[in-house]
Design a protein around this motif. Structure first.
Motif, short mmCIF file in Angstrom:
data_model
loop_
_atom_site.label_atom_id
_atom_site.label_comp_id
_atom_site.label_asym_id
_atom_site.label_seq_id
_atom_site.Cartn_x
_atom_site.Cartn_y
_atom_site.Cartn_z
N THR A 199 0.83 -1.21 0.00
CA THR A 199 0.00 0.00 0.00
C THR A 199 0.86 1.26 0.00
OG1 THR A 199 -1.71 -1.20 1.23
CG2 THR A 199 -1.86 1.20 1.22
N LEU A 200 1.94 1.23 0.78
CA LEU A 200 2.83 2.41 0.86
C LEU A 200 3.70 2.55 -0.38
CD1 LEU A 200 3.99 2.08 4.57
CD2 LEU A 200 2.31 3.68 3.68
N GLY A 201 3.89 1.44 -1.12
CA GLY A 201 4.71 1.48 -2.33
C GLY A 201 6.17 1.78 -2.06
N VAL A 202 6.73 1.19 -0.99
CA VAL A 202 8.10 1.53 -0.59
C VAL A 202 9.13 0.66 -1.31
CG1 VAL A 202 7.36 2.30 1.68
CG2 VAL A 202 8.06 -0.06 1.38
N LYS A 203 10.35 1.18 -1.35
CA LYS A 203 11.52 0.42 -1.80
C LYS A 203 12.52 0.44 -0.66
CE LYS A 203 10.80 1.64 -6.65
NZ LYS A 203 11.35 2.36 -7.83
N TRP A 204 13.37 -0.58 -0.60
CA TRP A 204 14.28 -0.72 0.54
C TRP A 204 15.70 -0.37 0.17
CZ3 TRP A 204 12.24 -1.48 5.24
CH2 TRP A 204 10.91 -1.91 5.30
N MET A 205 16.35 0.41 1.05
CA MET A 205 17.75 0.77 0.88
C MET A 205 18.63 -0.23 1.63
SD MET A 205 19.47 4.39 1.96
CE MET A 205 18.26 5.28 1.00
N ASP A 206 18.24 -0.55 2.84
CA ASP A 206 18.91 -1.53 3.69
C ASP A 206 17.83 -2.43 4.25
OD1 ASP A 206 21.60 -0.69 3.47
OD2 ASP A 206 21.16 1.04 4.75
N LEU A 216 11.77 16.50 0.63
CA LEU A 216 10.54 16.09 1.32
C LEU A 216 9.85 14.97 0.57
CD1 LEU A 216 9.06 19.57 2.32
CD2 LEU A 216 10.10 17.89 3.84
N LEU A 217 9.32 14.02 1.33
CA LEU A 217 8.56 12.93 0.73
C LEU A 217 7.17 13.44 0.36
CD1 LEU A 217 9.55 10.14 3.25
CD2 LEU A 217 10.21 10.22 0.87
N PRO A 218 6.64 13.03 -0.79
CA PRO A 218 5.29 13.49 -1.17
C PRO A 218 4.25 12.89 -0.23
CG PRO A 218 6.07 11.78 -2.68
CD PRO A 218 7.22 12.12 -1.79
N PRO A 219 3.13 13.59 -0.01
CA PRO A 219 2.09 13.04 0.86
C PRO A 219 1.54 11.73 0.29
CG PRO A 219 1.70 15.38 0.38
CD PRO A 219 2.79 14.92 -0.53
N LEU A 220 1.13 10.85 1.18
CA LEU A 220 0.50 9.61 0.75
C LEU A 220 -0.91 9.94 0.24
CD1 LEU A 220 1.09 6.52 0.81
CD2 LEU A 220 -0.16 6.43 2.97
N PRO A 221 -1.27 9.47 -0.97
CA PRO A 221 -2.60 9.79 -1.51
C PRO A 221 -3.73 9.34 -0.58
CG PRO A 221 -1.19 8.83 -3.21
CD PRO A 221 -0.45 8.69 -1.91
N ILE A 268 6.29 10.38 6.71
CA ILE A 268 5.51 10.93 5.60
C ILE A 268 4.23 11.58 6.12
CG2 ILE A 268 6.42 9.28 3.92
CD1 ILE A 268 3.88 7.66 4.21
N SER A 269 3.62 12.37 5.29
CA SER A 269 2.36 13.02 5.65
C SER A 269 1.25 12.44 4.80
CB SER A 269 2.45 14.53 5.44
OG SER A 269 2.69 14.82 4.07
N ALA A 270 0.03 12.74 5.19
CA ALA A 270 -1.14 12.34 4.41
C ALA A 270 -1.75 13.59 3.78
CB ALA A 270 -2.14 11.61 5.30
N ASP A 271 -2.92 13.43 3.21
CA ASP A 271 -3.59 14.54 2.54
C ASP A 271 -4.31 15.41 3.57
OD1 ASP A 271 -4.70 16.19 0.69
OD2 ASP A 271 -6.29 14.81 0.08
#
Length: 539
Positions: A199-206, A216-221, A268-271
């Protein structure tokens, strides 16, 4: 439209006529949430006929209209009996596509039919204990879990996913057995963590750090936020006792993975501000359920440009939690529900992570300079928290005091220094520390640093109020010894009278630091002195 006309049409069973009548009824009652008692029996009859009618071979459009009528009727908690039978719930769950079956091949219902059926089930399960019991027996949670597991492969609309998750939340909130079944048999923590990640659509760095773009991270739709909050609520239900039990390395890795996702949720923030606050609130609630040793993922990310660094550690997440706490304090609404989760989380994090404790102490209890005002007076975070230490709600009072006590490394003298003995007395009495001392804990031995202003004012600080007070004139000045003795006895007699009439009960501090009735405290002190004399060989 007259309810009896609808009932009569349903009894005729003619699909086209029924469809037209129900469409009119649904349009008229779409915003109806209160019902006339006089028509209750007619509504029950209509509910029975709707369930029976739904079992026929119908066109999807007719099924949807029929289900819309059921949804309207399910708002009336006094007319749920026709829906809370094994047959009724089986019909609804089959149309929702979550009917538990050993068969591998089942016809997939129309998506609009699925959605309306889920809405009906949510209403019915929420309002009916009987329906909750039957859904547990029917193992609907298995069907829900199977569909949720396929979210990555099947393209389902947001509304269907949302009401899947809403129904799962209701079932796990209202039934302990379903909660345990999802957590253990269906490996629900892993399933819901994967669903949150999707749902969050994340990718992992570590392994325990989500990859983020610079800035800044874009707000979660909005839709993803709504689903994420339902997932967080389900996870909260099925991890409720996780912080209280030991976990093996496999489970610890799973909780750390979840913790890293929750850290991302904080970042992150929301709408909109209100939605962000709600989203972060569910995140904080769930973080409080994680095993304490797994909270280290809050500090795991490397320090990068723009990060808040303290003692070489990334404190972004802790800083956001502290800001969240202060916003809740300023709001002052439903303090128990809104404050205790974040206070408990920060307290336990500070207890087990030295860097977190030192960072929080620097922010909440900086070196004292202003000793002219009481600790509870002012607008600093320390002032606001000290005010809570005398709050009428015991849980709020205890959480605020515990947080400050841990920041003081559970040292009584340091705690009294920052809060005043009067504010600290409640926690000290509960801990048996009225006589001073320190709780056992794994804290470093570094000393508290005092400012020059504090050192200068220290001899004149009243330890009870925690501030410098003007010296008051001696009320006994100018009295003879006989007058002083008379006033002293007068005071003793007043206390004695209040004690005998049980208006007050004089208390004393036992050698162990606990409060006890005065006669018991005196006896304990005498016994302790006698024991000490015996050990020294004194007569």
């Amino acid at each position: 439209m007259e309810l009896r006309t609808v009932v009569a049409t349903l009894e005729s069973g003619e699909q086209d006529t029924v469809l037209k009548v129900l469409q009119i009824y649904n349009q008229e009652k779409s915003q109806c949430f209160t019902f006339d008692d006089e028509e209750r029996e007619d509504r029950k009859k209509m509910a029975q006929l709707l369930i029976k009618f739904l079992e026929k071979e119908l066109q999807p459009s007719c099924q949807v209209t029929c289900l819309e009528s059921i949804r309207i009727l399910s708002r009336d908690k006094y007319c749920l009996d026709p829906f809370t039978t094994k047959e009724g719930l089986k019909t609804l769950s089959r149309h929702a596509g979550i009917d538990y079956s050993e068969e591998l091949i089942r016809e997939v219902p129309d998506l609009d039919v699925i959605l309306e059926s889920l809405k009906c089930l949510c209403n019915i399960v929420f309002s009916s204990p009987r329906a909750q019991e039957l859904t547990a027996e029917a193992r609907l949670v298995v069907g829900l879990a199977k569909r949720i597991k396929l979210y990555n492969e099947r393209s389902l609309p947001h509304e269907v996913k949302f009401f899947d998750l809403r129904l799962l939340f209701l079932l796990t909130a209202l039934r302990v057995d379903i909660r345990q079944q999802l957590a253990q048999e269906l490996r629900g923590i892993s399933l819901m963590t994967d669903t949150l990640e999707l749902t969050l659509g994340v990718k992992w760095m570590d392994p325990y750090e989500v990859a983020t773009e610079e800035g800044l991270l874009p707000p979660l739709p909005r839709q993803e936020t709504e689903r994420a909050m339902e997932i967080l609520k389900v996870l909260f239900n099925i991890t409720f006792d996780s912080s209280k039990r030991e976990v093996d390395e496999e489970d610890a890795a799973l909780y750390r993975h979840l913790g890293a996702l929750l850290r991302h949720c904080l970042m992150i923030s929301a709408d909109g501000e209100d939605r962000t606050e709600e989203f972060h609130s569910h995140t904080v609630n769930l973080l409080g359920n994680l095993p304490l040793k797994c909270l280290d993922v809050l500090l795991t990310p490397k320090v990068r440009p723009g990060s808040l660094e303290y003692m070489g550690v990334n404190m972004d997440a802790v800083s956001i939690l502290l800001d969240f706490l202060e916003r809740r304090l300023d709001r002052g609404h439903k303090l128990k529900e809104s404050l205790t989760p974040v206070l408990n989380l920060l307290t336990e994090s500070a207890r087990v992570h030295r860097q977190t404790r030192k960072f929080l102490k620097a922010k909440v209890l900086p070196p004292l300079r202003d000793v002219r005002n009481r600790p509870e007076v002012g607008n600093s975070l320390r002032n606001k928290l000290v005010r809570l230490m005398t709050h009428i709600d015991t849980d709020v009072k205890h959480c605020a005091a515990e947080f400050l006590f841990v920041l003081c490394k559970e040292s009584v003298s340091r705690f009294v220094k920052y809060t005043g003995y009067g504010n600290a007395a409640g926690l000290l009495a509960a801990r048996g520390l009225m006589a001073g001392g320190r709780e056992e804990g794994e804290y470093s031995e570094d000393e508290d640093t005092d400012t020059e202003e504090y050192k200068e004012a220290k001899p004149n600080i009243n330890p009870v109020t925690g501030r410098v007070e003007e010296k008051l004139p001696n009320p006994m000045e100018g009295m003879t010894e006989e007058q002083k003795e008379y006033e002293a006895m007068k005071l003793v007699n007043m206390f004695d009278k209040l004690s005998r009439e049980q208006v007050i009960q004089p208390m004393g501090i036992t050698p162990s630091g606990n409060l006890a009735p005065m006669e018991n405290a005196i006896r304990d002190m005498a016994d302790e002195r006698s024991s000490s004399d015996s050990d020294l060989g004194l007569d």
